[in-house]
Design an enzyme around this catalytic site. Structure first.
Site, PDB file in Angstrom:
ATOM      1  N   CYS A  86     -33.303 -56.474 -21.551  1.00 56.14           N
ATOM      2  CA  CYS A  86     -31.893 -56.459 -21.908  1.00 56.14           C
ATOM      3  C   CYS A  86     -31.362 -55.063 -21.621  1.00 56.14           C
ATOM      4  O   CYS A  86     -31.456 -54.157 -22.427  1.00 56.14           O
ATOM      5  CB  CYS A  86     -31.740 -56.802 -23.374  1.00 56.14           C
ATOM      6  SG  CYS A  86     -30.137 -57.521 -23.687  1.00 56.14           S
ATOM      7  N   HIS A 101     -33.613 -52.889   5.148  1.00 55.61           N
ATOM      8  CA  HIS A 101     -33.310 -51.699   4.333  1.00 55.61           C
ATOM      9  C   HIS A 101     -34.370 -51.416   3.275  1.00 55.61           C
ATOM     10  O   HIS A 101     -34.280 -50.431   2.559  1.00 55.61           O
ATOM     11  CB  HIS A 101     -31.919 -51.827   3.696  1.00 55.61           C
ATOM     12  CG  HIS A 101     -31.799 -52.866   2.629  1.00 55.61           C
ATOM     13  ND1 HIS A 101     -31.797 -52.551   1.298  1.00 55.61           N
ATOM     14  CD2 HIS A 101     -31.683 -54.219   2.694  1.00 55.61           C
ATOM     15  CE1 HIS A 101     -31.657 -53.668   0.578  1.00 55.61           C
ATOM     16  NE2 HIS A 101     -31.593 -54.687   1.407  1.00 55.61           N
ATOM     17  N   GLN A 111     -40.846 -57.573   0.048  1.00 51.53           N
ATOM     18  CA  GLN A 111     -41.423 -56.324  -0.467  1.00 51.53           C
ATOM     19  C   GLN A 111     -42.768 -55.987   0.180  1.00 51.53           C
ATOM     20  O   GLN A 111     -43.302 -54.894  -0.037  1.00 51.53           O
ATOM     21  CB  GLN A 111     -41.581 -56.392  -1.997  1.00 51.53           C
ATOM     22  CG  GLN A 111     -40.263 -56.502  -2.744  1.00 51.53           C
ATOM     23  CD  GLN A 111     -39.437 -55.210  -2.721  1.00 51.53           C
ATOM     24  OE1 GLN A 111     -39.948 -54.122  -2.419  1.00 51.53           O
ATOM     25  NE2 GLN A 111     -38.154 -55.302  -3.020  1.00 51.53           N
ATOM     26  N   THR A 148     -22.330 -63.232  16.836  1.00 50.03           N
ATOM     27  CA  THR A 148     -22.786 -62.166  17.736  1.00 50.03           C
ATOM     28  C   THR A 148     -23.843 -61.320  17.036  1.00 50.03           C
ATOM     29  O   THR A 148     -23.665 -60.918  15.893  1.00 50.03           O
ATOM     30  CB  THR A 148     -21.582 -61.290  18.155  1.00 50.03           C
ATOM     31  OG1 THR A 148     -20.607 -62.151  18.743  1.00 50.03           O
ATOM     32  CG2 THR A 148     -21.989 -60.207  19.140  1.00 50.03           C
TER      33      THR A 148
END
Ligand code: PLP
Length: 380
Positions: free
Chosen positions: A329, A203, A181, A239
């Site tokens: 939760c 990403h 991060q 590869t």
């Protein structure tokens, strides 16, 4: 309106990255291991990328290993250290990403390591250096590894990576830091930070999914986790993902060439959201540190108890707003956030992680606040 505020989960590809990957896909299809010109072109692209990344972190290109992302990189750092360096005891925290947490738990369950978790996190989950030193002291006769993330993906809390590294050095412990991060948002000069492994996933900063890298300090000698061909100097068979690597390098260039400008812009967006939440949403609290020590890309917010808590993210989604649950939760999950539970924040208050990128706008923040007010029926 559609608003994407889940950038700590993943980010949209930058148009420049798409362009770069597209042109590599069109022009460079050779196998980097082939000796003919097609292969050499692909090889040269990879090695230029490696050199660029090494330069960013002030390390040598031979210390950068391309992987399929941070999960693989974290696994490789931990599993290969335990296997090849004789590590018997690992000190970590209860709020690591599952890529680290579950790997350590599995090794511990199979009797490969003794897993020692820090107990006394600060208010925002930050590492207590005094406690860490006490644990290092208590276990100094064992072959030690410390695995502590640089920045927490749910709360944004930043740990003192340099000080942790210095303690590890003092106690001769191998130090692995999950930096997923913080890479592309912060400068990390690894000549100044004594760390043995850092990890990255493209990403998280507008690069492609399924590609990342592991930095391995030259002093560490481990063998591959994935055996196969002799790729990555015999350290990772398979590869190379040249399109992914090209995209990741482009994404890093975009981020690091505009680091300060982006930091200011995203910080101002986050601050705008904080100000609006404070002034317009009664009863809101924050799990992220608002003053210092937090990623400027992440804001963890705790909302007052309500009868739609289970549907909170769903309701946001219906209104076009994508965010993540930080709740102890949450709907769709039987276990909830291990991070919030570890910090004792498992009450009935819905918690949401909003995370920002260069592509967000003030209008999107205003829209999100309006929708939150509607959900709570706050009068204008
Ligand atoms: N570590 C942290 C802190 C993360 O936030 C993530 C992604 O959510 C990962 C590791 C794993 O990254 P990936 O799923 O790309 O392998």
């Amino acid at each position: 309106m559609k608003v994407y505020l889940d950038n700590a989960a993943t980010t949209p590809l930058a148009p420049e990255v798409i362009q770069e990957m597209f042109s590599v896909m069109q022009e460079k299809f050779g196998n980097p291991s082939s000796i003919h010109s097609y292969g050499r072109e692909a090889r040269s692209l990879i090695e230029q990328g490696r050199k660029y990344i090494a330069g960013l972190f002030n390390v040598t290109p031979g210390e950068i290993f391309f992987t399929s992302g941070a999960t693989e990189a974290n696994n490789m750092a931990i599993r290969c250290s335990v296997r090849d360096l004789g590590i018997r005891c690992v000190i970590s925290s209860p709020i690591e990403h599952h890529a680290v947490e579950h790997t350590l738990q599995e090794l511990s369950q199979h009797g490969k390591i003794k897993l020692v978790l820090l107990k006394n996190a600060g208010e925002f989950g930050e590492v207590d250096l005094t406690e860490l030193e006490a644990l290092l002291e208590a276990h100094k006769n064992e072959k030690l590894m410390v695995s502590l993330m640089h920045a927490n993906n749910e709360l944004g809390t930043i740990n003192p990576i340099k000080e942790i590294g210095e303690l590890c050095q003092k106690y001769h412990a191998v130090y692995h830091a999950d930096t997923v991060q913080s890479v592309a948002h912060y400068d990390l000069d690894l000549k100044e930070i004594p760390v043995d492994f850092i990890t990255c996933s493209a990403h998280k900063f507008h690069g492609p999914k399924g590609v990342g890298f592991l930095y391995i300090n030259n002093r560490i000698k481990i063998n591959p986790m994935l055996t196969g061909g002799s790729q990555e100097r015999n350290m990772r068979g398979g590869t190379e993902n040249i399109y992914g690597i090209a995209g990741m390098v482009k994404a890093l260039q975009l981020s690091y060439n505009n680091l300060e400008k982006e930091r200011q812009y995203i910080t101002s967006l986050r601050q705008h959201m904080i100000d609006k939440l404070k002034s317009e949403m009664p009863g809101v609290e924050f799990y992220s540190d608002l003053d210092h020590n937090s990623l400027y890309t992440v804001l963890s917010v705790s909302f007052p108890p309500c009868d739609f808590a289970e549907m909170f993210l769903f309701t946001l989604d219906i209104n076009g707003i994508a965010a993540s649950s930080g709740s102890a939760c949450s709907s769709g999950s039987s276990t909830g956030s291990h991070v919030l539970i570890a910090l004792g924040k498992n009450g009935d208050r819905p918690a949401v992680r909003f995370s920002f990128s260069r592509y967000n706008t003030r209008e999107e923040i205003d829209y999100t606040i309006e929708k939150l007010k509607e959900m709570y029926m706050v009068k204008a």
